[in-house]
Design an enzyme around this catalytic site. Structure first.
Site, PDB file in Angstrom:
ATOM      1  N   GLY A 208       0.811  -1.259  -0.052  1.00  0.00           N
ATOM      2  CA  GLY A 208      -0.003  -0.030  -0.096  1.00  0.00           C
ATOM      3  C   GLY A 208       1.099   1.330   0.127  1.00  0.00           C
ATOM      4  O   GLY A 208       1.973   1.092  -0.291  1.00  0.00           O
ATOM      5  N   ASN A 209       0.325   2.399   0.320  1.00  0.00           N
ATOM      6  CA  ASN A 209       1.191   3.654   0.405  1.00  0.00           C
ATOM      7  C   ASN A 209       0.315   4.478   1.497  1.00  0.00           C
ATOM      8  O   ASN A 209      -0.533   4.097   2.162  1.00  0.00           O
ATOM      9  CB  ASN A 209       1.188   4.311  -0.887  1.00  0.00           C
ATOM     10  CG  ASN A 209      -0.132   4.641  -1.425  1.00  0.00           C
ATOM     11  OD1 ASN A 209      -0.861   5.106  -0.834  1.00  0.00           O
ATOM     12  ND2 ASN A 209      -0.465   3.963  -2.666  1.00  0.00           N
ATOM     13  N   ARG A 210       1.272   5.637   1.516  1.00  0.00           N
ATOM     14  CA  ARG A 210       0.647   6.493   2.990  1.00  0.00           C
ATOM     15  C   ARG A 210      -0.467   7.481   2.523  1.00  0.00           C
ATOM     16  O   ARG A 210      -0.767   8.483   3.431  1.00  0.00           O
ATOM     17  CB  ARG A 210       1.907   7.333   3.335  1.00  0.00           C
ATOM     18  CG  ARG A 210       3.036   6.374   4.001  1.00  0.00           C
ATOM     19  CD  ARG A 210       4.188   7.109   4.490  1.00  0.00           C
ATOM     20  NE  ARG A 210       5.377   6.412   4.744  1.00  0.00           N
ATOM     21  CZ  ARG A 210       5.646   5.592   5.534  1.00  0.00           C
ATOM     22  NH1 ARG A 210       4.590   5.605   6.487  1.00  0.00           N
ATOM     23  NH2 ARG A 210       6.697   5.072   5.574  1.00  0.00           N
ATOM     24  N   ALA A 276      -3.650   7.610  -5.011  1.00  0.00           N
ATOM     25  CA  ALA A 276      -2.264   7.216  -5.151  1.00  0.00           C
ATOM     26  C   ALA A 276      -2.413   5.790  -5.375  1.00  0.00           C
ATOM     27  O   ALA A 276      -2.444   4.969  -4.802  1.00  0.00           O
ATOM     28  CB  ALA A 276      -1.583   7.464  -3.984  1.00  0.00           C
TER      29      ALA A 276
END
Ligand code: C5P
Length: 401
Positions: A208-210, A276
């Site tokens: 995943g990402n932030r 994102a």
């Protein structure tokens, strides 16, 4: 600020030192042509007199639902108003408004009001930051009320930080802008992508990402407020839009986001891609939890669909496509390359090198890059204010189509 002309405003003043600024605010609203009816809590009278306010507004300032001689009809007041503005709103008042505790004329009128309600909090920074206050603010927003953001600076306690009431000029222009923007996107279909995507490694882990989804949610709320028909395709995020008009479609993976975006895109007048999206996903997600047996583990990744590039290819005349770029180096050159490659009409650039910009923060500092290499740089602002800037820019492009 001519949008205030003829507007009927109920101005609720509560017991904070910032109440002295409400006289300036009342004067400003009157000067802009509004009719102002002041309601005060008894505590507010310790900070500013009803006489000052009634003289400025040319109407009696009410501080009690009833007195020995008369009863002030709060229901009628609530129905009379085009807007209710509570400035300053103390922590106590926020709590009473959030819970419907109508033990004063302001909360009683608030519960009867059918008009939009704006509140400009004022308190010490720790009171403002307290989870109880923040929960009350969230509740008030979830009822469709409007928060006029607090300012930062020196507070009456001597401490320095967020909690100051916005300046009277800012409050007046916030109201004016609200009426100006009202319905400026009516009849327009807006498609938004927001948040991260999660790509499963096994039933427990993911890549995943932030991204928090804050920017996309702010855009969804702002566009809905302007009357647009908004569809928000949202990756895993704990946030939800406040505006009841936003249709939210929850997805998890880039592929699911791609499917949903492809379905809604043909009908959209404006598409803003703030998500994102993970560029790669594990080639195969293990059906069972991967055990730590070996010293190392290699994951084979395959490319995800590029939603933006795919939509850009099918974009028709009359459709606007807006992208985001979050860059760490060569920002402008990279963003311009994406603008071109993905067939965006403009691209919003935020650099991770700017403090307060990017993932998981409430603020953002953006530049908007256009096809003709024109660049507009903006100040650091709340994501809600950034959303308004982006929509203003989009509306300008829309007018040029
Ligand atoms: O190429 P990059 O990921 O930096 O491009 C960013 C822009 O492209 C954003 O608007 C993002 O939402 C969009 N994007 C997308 N699908 C992808 C990757 C990025 O829609 N797979």
């Amino acid at each position: 600020m001519t949008k205030l002309k003829g507007k009927k405003i109920l101005l609720g003043i509560t017991g904070s030192i910032a109440a002295y600024k409400s006289a300036v605010l009342a004067r400003l609203l009157i000067k802009e042509g509004a009719q102002v009816q002041v309601l005060m809590t008894p505590a507010a009278k310790a900070f500013i007199t009803p006489l000052t306010l009634s003289t400025l507004t040319r109407r009696p300032a009410f501080s009690e639902v009833s007195s020995e001689e008369s009863w002030h009809n709060h229901v009628e007041l609530g129905l009379w108003a085009d807007a209710m503005l509570i400035a300053p709103a103390t922590a106590t008042t926020l709590s009473k408004l959030a819970h419907g505790l109508a033990d004063n004329i302001i909360v009683a009128a608030y519960l009867s009001a059918r008009c939009p309600v704006f509140f400009a909090p004022a308190m010490d920074l720790d009171m403002w930051a307290h989870p109880a206050t923040q929960e009350n603010v969230r509740r008030l927003l979830s009822y469709g009320n409007h928060l006029i953001p607090v300012g930062e600076g020196e507070l009456a306690s001597g401490l320095v930080g967020p909690g100051r009431m916005a300046e009277p000029e800012e409050i007046a222009s916030y109201l004016s802008k609200y009426w100006q923007q009202e319905q400026s996107l009516a009849g327009r279909k807006v498609l938004l992508t927001a948040g991260p995507t999660y790509e499963a490694i096994d039933p427990v882990r993911f890549i995943g990402n932030r991204s928090s989804g804050k920017m996309g949610v702010a855009l969804a709320d702002a566009a809905a407020k302007r009357g647009a028909d908004v569809t928000l395709i949202m990756g895993p995020s704990r946030l939800s839009p406040q505006h009841p008009g936003v249709k939210t479609i929850r997805v998890e993976t880039a592929d699911q986001m791609f499917q949903a975006a492809t379905r809604f895109f043909p009908d959209a007048d404006i598409s803003i891609l703030a998500a994102a999206v993970a560029d790669y996903r594990p080639k195969e997600a293990s059906a069972e939890k991967i055990k730590k047996k070996s010293e190392g583990l290699t994951l084979e990744l395959v490319k995800n669909p590029d939603i933006a590039a795919s939509l850009g290819k099918t974009k028709k005349a009359g459709q606007l496509l807006v992208g985001f770029a979050l860059e760490t180096h060569n920002e402008t050159a990279n963003a311009l390359e994406k603008l071109e490659k993905k067939n965006f009409d403009c691209i919003v650039l935020n650099s991770l090198q700017d403090a307060g910009a990017g993932f998981n923060v409430d603020t953002n500092k953006i530049s908007i890059l256009h096809k003709n290499n024109k660049i507009r740089n903006f100040e650091l602002k709340s994501k809600a204010a950034v959303a308004e800037d982006i929509l203003d820019e989009v509306e300008t492009l829309l007018r040029q189509l």
